[in-house]
Structure formats: structure tokens, C-alpha cells
Design a protein around this motif. Sequence first.
Motif, mmCIF file in Angstrom:
data_model
loop_
_atom_site.group_PDB
_atom_site.id
_atom_site.type_symbol
_atom_site.label_atom_id
_atom_site.label_comp_id
_atom_site.label_asym_id
_atom_site.label_seq_id
_atom_site.Cartn_x
_atom_site.Cartn_y
_atom_site.Cartn_z
ATOM 1 N N ALA A 145 0.818 -1.216 0.000
ATOM 2 C CA ALA A 145 0.000 0.000 0.000
ATOM 3 C C ALA A 145 0.852 1.266 0.000
ATOM 4 O O ALA A 145 0.308 2.380 -0.020
ATOM 5 N N GLY A 146 2.170 1.101 0.046
ATOM 6 C CA GLY A 146 3.053 2.260 0.054
ATOM 7 C C GLY A 146 3.019 3.017 1.366
ATOM 8 O O GLY A 146 3.266 4.227 1.404
ATOM 9 N N ILE A 147 2.747 2.318 2.450
ATOM 10 C CA ILE A 147 2.633 2.944 3.772
ATOM 11 C C ILE A 147 3.770 2.468 4.659
ATOM 12 O O ILE A 147 4.085 1.272 4.697
ATOM 13 N N VAL A 148 4.389 3.397 5.376
ATOM 14 C CA VAL A 148 5.421 3.050 6.362
ATOM 15 C C VAL A 148 4.809 3.233 7.748
ATOM 16 O O VAL A 148 4.680 4.364 8.232
ATOM 17 N N PRO A 149 4.400 2.162 8.413
ATOM 18 C CA PRO A 149 3.743 2.300 9.719
ATOM 19 C C PRO A 149 4.745 2.658 10.813
ATOM 20 O O PRO A 149 5.936 2.363 10.706
ATOM 21 N N ASP A 150 4.243 3.298 11.848
ATOM 22 C CA ASP A 150 5.066 3.655 13.005
ATOM 23 C C ASP A 150 4.970 2.537 14.034
ATOM 24 O O ASP A 150 4.121 2.558 14.930
ATOM 25 N N ILE A 151 5.830 1.514 13.877
ATOM 26 C CA ILE A 151 5.821 0.384 14.803
ATOM 27 C C ILE A 151 6.695 0.755 15.999
ATOM 28 O O ILE A 151 7.923 0.774 15.908
ATOM 29 N N VAL A 152 6.046 1.077 17.100
ATOM 30 C CA VAL A 152 6.763 1.607 18.266
ATOM 31 C C VAL A 152 7.259 0.518 19.197
ATOM 32 O O VAL A 152 8.142 0.754 20.029
ATOM 33 N N LEU A 153 6.695 -0.681 19.075
ATOM 34 C CA LEU A 153 7.107 -1.778 19.957
ATOM 35 C C LEU A 153 6.795 -3.087 19.253
ATOM 36 O O LEU A 153 5.738 -3.226 18.640
ATOM 37 N N SER A 154 7.716 -4.042 19.341
ATOM 38 C CA SER A 154 7.456 -5.377 18.804
ATOM 39 C C SER A 154 7.821 -6.408 19.864
ATOM 40 O O SER A 154 8.739 -6.195 20.666
ATOM 41 N N ALA A 155 7.103 -7.525 19.860
ATOM 42 C CA ALA A 155 7.310 -8.566 20.870
ATOM 43 C C ALA A 155 7.029 -9.923 20.251
ATOM 44 O O ALA A 155 6.356 -10.031 19.220
ATOM 45 N N ILE A 156 7.547 -10.973 20.866
ATOM 46 C CA ILE A 156 7.277 -12.330 20.386
ATOM 47 C C ILE A 156 6.035 -12.915 21.058
ATOM 48 O O ILE A 156 5.574 -13.989 20.677
ATOM 49 N N ASP A 157 5.482 -12.188 22.005
ATOM 50 C CA ASP A 157 4.429 -12.692 22.874
ATOM 51 C C ASP A 157 3.194 -11.798 22.746
ATOM 52 O O ASP A 157 3.260 -10.600 23.012
ATOM 53 N N ALA A 158 2.050 -12.364 22.339
ATOM 54 C CA ALA A 158 0.826 -11.579 22.197
ATOM 55 C C ALA A 158 0.386 -10.985 23.524
ATOM 56 O O ALA A 158 -0.221 -9.904 23.561
ATOM 57 N N ASP A 159 0.657 -11.681 24.628
ATOM 58 C CA ASP A 159 0.269 -11.139 25.933
ATOM 59 C C ASP A 159 1.010 -9.836 26.231
ATOM 60 O O ASP A 159 0.456 -8.922 26.840
ATOM 61 N N VAL A 160 2.271 -9.741 25.804
ATOM 62 C CA VAL A 160 3.021 -8.494 25.975
ATOM 63 C C VAL A 160 2.408 -7.390 25.122
ATOM 64 O O VAL A 160 2.239 -6.244 25.566
ATOM 65 N N ILE A 161 2.060 -7.728 23.874
ATOM 66 C CA ILE A 161 1.424 -6.742 22.988
ATOM 67 C C ILE A 161 0.142 -6.227 23.621
ATOM 68 O O ILE A 161 -0.113 -5.012 23.678
ATOM 69 N N LYS A 162 -0.681 -7.127 24.136
ATOM 70 C CA LYS A 162 -1.954 -6.718 24.742
ATOM 71 C C LYS A 162 -1.737 -5.839 25.975
ATOM 72 O O LYS A 162 -2.498 -4.898 26.215
ATOM 73 N N THR A 163 -0.709 -6.127 26.730
ATOM 74 C CA THR A 163 -0.411 -5.326 27.924
ATOM 75 C C THR A 163 -0.137 -3.877 27.551
ATOM 76 O O THR A 163 -0.660 -2.944 28.180
ATOM 77 N N TYR A 164 0.666 -3.657 26.523
ATOM 78 C CA TYR A 164 1.022 -2.288 26.150
ATOM 79 C C TYR A 164 -0.098 -1.583 25.398
ATOM 80 O O TYR A 164 -0.224 -0.361 25.477
ATOM 81 N N VAL A 165 -0.917 -2.342 24.684
ATOM 82 C CA VAL A 165 -2.098 -1.738 24.074
ATOM 83 C C VAL A 165 -3.051 -1.259 25.169
ATOM 84 O O VAL A 165 -3.634 -0.165 25.077
ATOM 85 N N ALA A 166 -3.216 -2.045 26.212
ATOM 86 C CA ALA A 166 -4.083 -1.660 27.329
ATOM 87 C C ALA A 166 -3.589 -0.386 28.013
ATOM 88 O O ALA A 166 -4.385 0.370 28.594
ATOM 89 N N GLU A 167 -2.270 -0.150 27.931
ATOM 90 C CA GLU A 167 -1.705 1.086 28.501
ATOM 91 C C GLU A 167 -1.823 2.253 27.522
ATOM 92 O O GLU A 167 -1.298 3.337 27.774
ATOM 93 N N ASP A 168 -2.499 2.031 26.390
ATOM 94 C CA ASP A 168 -2.756 3.057 25.379
ATOM 95 C C ASP A 168 -1.472 3.601 24.757
ATOM 96 O O ASP A 168 -1.374 4.784 24.419
#
Length: 313
Positions: free
Chosen positions: A215-238
Motif C-alpha cells: 500500500a506504500g505505507i510506512v507504519p510507526d511500529i513503536v514496539l514489537s514482541a514475540i508474545d501476544a500477551d506483551v502486545i496486549k499489555t502495552y495496548v491496554a496502557e494506550d
Amino acid sequence: MNFQQLRIVRETVRQDFNLTEVANALFTSQPGVSKHIRDLEDELGVEIFLRRGKRLLGLTPPGAELVEVVDRILLDAQNLRRIADQFASRETGHFVVATTHTQARYALPKVIKWFKTDYPKVHLALHQGSPDEIAEMLENGAADVGIATEALDKVPSLVTFPCYTWQHAVIVPQGHPLLAREQPLTLEALAEYPIITYHEGFTGRARIDEAFAAAGIVPDIVLSAIDADVIKTYVAEDLGVGIVAEMAYDPQKDRELALIKADGLFPPSTTRLALRRGTFLRAYTYAFIEKIVPELGEELVKAALKQPSNGEE
């Protein structure tokens, strides 16, 4: 010629020709390793390794061919033990499954519970790692079955079977502006926010990158993890919006989060089950495989294991 010499040759290649590491891995001494190599070379009448002084630098041309034969011999020796175990004790054994966190956490619990109930005398070990680590465990005989989405189908010594196809989804905190959109979610709308998702090489991250790149878009990926639970934790912190495997979202446990379907935004991903070619499998391994992929009967798996990889005769 003996099996210890063959193990040393194989381990020397695995340890990038570092004899100290070879000795440590095989619980022996470095002088003993060097002597075994020299004895085998003298017996065969060829040099297996390239040398600079006492250092090993790589394989000679005959050494490269010899290593392939060594791998087959050691695999067949392992198969002999497995065949004997199969007929001596059908309901006991040691079974190792190597998989990623996402599969272990979300896809396999019911299968593992079934296996432990039906085969209580089989010791099942579940090892978590990256797809590359899983492939390595299968290649060196440390795991019987590997399950992952990435990498496994790229390894010639492994045979893989598709298990199931799944989609990514977007997760956001309750009340997030994306939830108020009347139009279907787009990559452009998603890219307006910081993104939290999987680390490269895990859980379909390549499909996410492909979709944005197309799509020609460069997303702003601010954090990456191997664990979905970690991703959900930081999403919950907005701290950003999350892109996870849809199976990782549990509406009962993840009540502070909301899921937005993303079908069509990202290509679907396929989780694959992998085995090492030429390996003899115990009966309970076939039962485990069929529980995950019901259409895979024992005869189909056996036939696939006997097929050579590309480039082999």
C-alpha cells in the motif's frame, strides 16, 4: 570408525568448527576431539576439514560429501532405537514438541491435554522458541515435531504439512476512536496510530509488513514482541494499537480491550507442522499429528518422510 567419531564430525559443523565448543557439547576434551578427527581422516585416507595451523576453517570437498552421509548414519542409528522402543514399549517414551509462544499458548492446550490423558506414560516436553530455533531442534534430533508459521517450509531437511490458516486482527483499548468508525478499517486509518505488533520472524509479521509495503505505507511500529500477551499489555496502557493473531484475543479475559476484524487487510497466515525427513516416528507421534491435522493419516506422513528434499536423488 565408531559413532563417537561421527558425532564429533557432525558437532564440529554445528559448532562452526570451534573444537572447544564441540568438546563442551559432547562432554569430552578438546585433545580427544582432535584425535578422533585425525583417526577418522587417517582411516578414510582423506582430510575432512580445511585447516590453518590447529584451527579448523571449514569442510574440504570430500568432507562436505562425507558430512551428509554422517547425518544419515546417525539418523538411522536413532531410528533403530526408536523402532526397538516402539515394539518394546508402545505406550511409554519421551516426546518433544517444539513450537512458538502463540501456538503453545492459544492453539495447542486442548491437544496437549488430550495427549496427556490418552498417553499418560509418555513424557511430553513442550519447548518454545523462534521458528529458526524450532527448525534447528528438528534437524539435530532434539525435537520430534515442530509447529510454527514461519521458516519451517524453507528448510530442505524438513517435510511440512499445513495445519490451519488464520488471520490477524487489530486490538485497541475500549473507547478508542477506531471503534467509532462507520467505514471498514483501512491500512491508512490504522497507520495514523502508533502500532504494537510481533517481532520480525514471528506469528505472521511478514504478512503485516507485506500489506503495508504493497500500500506504500510506512507504519510507526513503536514496539514489537514475540508474545501476544506483551502486545496486549502495552495496548491496554494506550501506547498504540495492536496487530495480533485473532486467536490471541479472548473477550472474557481481555475485557479492557476491543477487537476489530482485519480480514482483507493482511494476507492470511498458515501454521505448519514439520518433521525431519527420514525419521522413524512412534505410534503416539502419528496420533498427535492426526489430532492436529485429521486428514493426515499415518501412511500419508510415512510417504512424505521418505521423499527426498529438492536437490537430493
